[in-house]
Design an enzyme around this catalytic site. Sequence first.
Site, PDB file in Angstrom:
ATOM      1  N   ASP A   1      40.053  14.024 -21.100  1.00  0.00           N
ATOM      2  CA  ASP A   1      39.514  15.359 -20.879  1.00  0.00           C
ATOM      3  C   ASP A   1      40.059  15.925 -19.576  1.00  0.00           C
ATOM      4  OD1 ASP A   1      37.542  17.599 -20.867  1.00  0.00           O
ATOM      5  OD2 ASP A   1      36.596  16.424 -22.441  1.00  0.00           O
TER       6      ASP A   1
ATOM      7  N   HIS B   1      34.746  21.133 -18.154  1.00  0.00           N
ATOM      8  CA  HIS B   1      34.695  20.603 -19.518  1.00  0.00           C
ATOM      9  C   HIS B   1      34.542  19.082 -19.533  1.00  0.00           C
ATOM     10  CE1 HIS B   1      36.279  19.639 -23.562  1.00  0.00           C
ATOM     11  NE2 HIS B   1      35.937  20.862 -23.895  1.00  0.00           N
TER      12      HIS B   1
ATOM     13  N   SER C   1      33.567  20.499 -28.866  1.00  0.00           N
ATOM     14  CA  SER C   1      33.740  19.684 -27.653  1.00  0.00           C
ATOM     15  C   SER C   1      32.414  19.092 -27.206  1.00  0.00           C
ATOM     16  CB  SER C   1      34.263  20.540 -26.502  1.00  0.00           C
ATOM     17  OG  SER C   1      35.645  20.662 -26.551  1.00  0.00           O
TER      18      SER C   1
END
Length: 776
Positions: free
Chosen positions: A148, A223, A563
């Site tokens: 990620d 994220h 996600s």
Amino acid sequence: MSLLSGTMGRLFLLCLTLISVFLAPALASQSYVVYMGAPLQSSLQVTRTNQHYVMLSSVMGSELAAEEAMLYIYKNFNAFATKLTPEQAALLAEREDVVSVVPNKKYQLHTTRSWEFLGLEDAFGNVADDSLWKKSNYGEDVVIGLLDSGVWPESKSFSDTGLGPIPASWKGKCETGDQFGPEYCNKKLIGGKYFLKGFEAEEGPLNTTETGDYRSARDSDGHGTHTASTAGGNFAPGANTLGLANGTAKGGAPHARIAAYKVCWPSIFGGGCYTSDILAAFDEGVEDGVNVFSVSLGSDPPLDPFFLDGLAIGSFHALQNGITTVASAGNAGPSPGSVSNVPPWMITVAASSIDRDFRAFVVLGDNVTVQGKSLTGEKLDEQKFYPLIDAASAPAPGVNASLSMFCLPGSLDEEKVKGKIVACLRGISARVDKSFQVKLAGGIGMILSNAKQNGNKLMADPHFLPSLMVTYEDGQKVYKYIEATKNPIATILPTKTVLGVKPAPVLSAFSSQGPNTLVIDINKPDITAPGEYILAAYTEARAITDLPGDNRKVKYNIISGTSMSCPHISGVSASLKSLHPNWSPAAIRSAIMTTASQKDNAEEAITEASAKVSTPFGVGSGFVNPNRAADPGLIYDISFTDYFNFFCALGYTKKNIKTITGQSFECPEDVPKVSNLNYPSITVSELAGSQEIMRTVTNVGSPSSIYKVSIISPPGVMVEISPPTLSFSALEEKKSFKVKITKVSDTKDYVFGTYTWSDGTYSVRSSIIVKTLAAS
Ligand SMILES: *[C@@H]1O[C@H](CO)[C@@H](O)[C@H](O)[C@H]1NC(C)=O
Ligand SMILES: *[C@@H]1O[C@H](CO)[C@@H](O)[C@H](O)[C@H]1NC(C)=O
Ligand SMILES: *[C@@H]1O[C@H](CO)[C@@H](O)[C@H](O)[C@H]1NC(C)=O
Ligand SMILES: *[C@@H]1O[C@H](CO)[C@@H](O)[C@H](O)[C@H]1NC(C)=O
């Protein structure tokens, strides 16, 4: 690859994506991954490394040039990544000892309350003795590796309170770099590495000034921090965004260990995550001792064959080491065929809502109350009414009302807007930017109304002022009140977090859907999990939105996307791995799929955002039920030979198979069909007369048990299973059965059914997905 998150906080990235579309033709691949595909023996590493340099020198002209061009020499794949011209790539590809040369493709990056909704704890945070969490000791001995954008190590979600020593088998580390290193890690965050060479080969040196990013595993995007804390965050009381969704944040395996492998990077070209960096992360993660990879990134269709897809190759390598890879299905829904990350050795996760809503109300001067949604924590004095104005009647001098009605940047007249609540119409500009413009012009609140074409779909956004979004119909009530009233007034009540919303889950509109466009006879996605408005840890390197002027930094943020649903399943998989250390990745997926629920909290079939009942193309086997997955009764396991036969069924060449598996395989003369892969769902996309499919189940429930099958045939199709009864006398015993699917009439489109094995205690369910060939 891109991060697969939803609409909030990604406005900047969206804009950059547009730019990158225009620049795309100029950005042909500068670098490649070159595979030799010899056996995986690390004792040969030194010799192999030399061979790689010799090989590269042969096309580059000199050893020095080869050294400069080399990006990675992988340890567990007989492969290296290097800068090459297309001509040099072609030269290498021709060599006998090279099995493939794969371009360095770009992929894109695609909570508190959600665990209670999954039945892991009750409303008071109490965890039942028979919950997966208790049974698995909260996943304490398992390591989740995230591919990620890195991690924000200071978050409370990564505190190591209550955790024992780091598992002795762990070989990873926290690599020193910009504001990161061993001193930022603990018994929870046990690994942090960054992989940047493939990105820099394509997009140039990472500019930390321009992007605000770090040359280290530290996360400037948010994220990676969000997904890591969703998968394995520790209990963090008092977590909230702007005061909303307040509660104890935690991950799917709250005591699992976290290792961040940063492979996604920002740039003015849009940034992304590159094949060669992704492979390096899988390579090191396997060596380090990761147990579950969580991959919330991908590339929307058209999909590359598995031998050209770095995520497929890397995750197959993980599989060969007994490691599960969980991936997001993508945010390209609801169109058919939008699902990505489709290898049958991954768990592919769709997204759905949970039973939580963020409600706000506006009370008009005539006491009519209109309900809407908002994520802002800002409040007005609810005892007071404030002047209300339609933005169409407040254009700045020289601006047309047809622009100011949307509250576009610079379109509002400060004189007219000051101290007022402003009604803005949805469209043209970002939703949160509208409240920002009202604030800049001196307004004190905003009502954002859907335009007619937006219908009833509402989004809760982190607005800059007391604000809410209302449906088209409700918006019309506001506009009519303003028009009919001499001095219109209103007040906006504070946003409330509402629980127990029905129906839930509802499949998210953005969640990518089947059919699987690469391997049509393996259904994807596999499962759905919470992915809307998920609260989890965030970076403090950036504000909650990317709007210039937003300086609202938050420790926790609410975002949406597959996600966000993916790490829910990563956490569940980690807990299952902890409870059943000997289960294969296929067994873990089988347990999750065959025990999923198909009903929502109103006891109806799970629906899509459009209100129609969802099919396995949307939700896969259904909504995850972690406590049932802990004890599934029977599992559908898959052997390596099964995967090799599967590649043969796809018509892959020996070289193709070697690229993916690193091994040579001689396909049998009589290649079994793709449908025969021992998957927990059955898909037949071109049924002519009838087709027979084999399945094998392994007993992991009661040693002695008798299972009977019940079948719901899809309309227009007859399904028969023999034998209809399976008797087991021991654990680990395997039994095979035959599923015969016969066409009764033309189905025109896909039709859906199920078959379920039950012994009175366990119930093991599989989807059947069929499309008939039209009679010619
Ligand atoms: C990085 O970006 C800044 C701001 O755009 C620019 O001034 C600087 O020259 C860039 N540095 C490099 C090495 O490109
Ligand atoms: C969140 O909840 C905790 C515990 O219930 C409470 O102490 C805290 O004040 C709350 N915070 C907010 C912002 O509501
Ligand atoms: C709105 O309700 C308040 C309190 O109930 C009342 O005092 C007021 O007169 C009402 N206004 C109108 C326009 O009905
Ligand atoms: C404002 O825009 C509308 C629609 O584009 C147009 O019809 C109208 O003539 C414009 N008015 C002025 C004053 O420019």
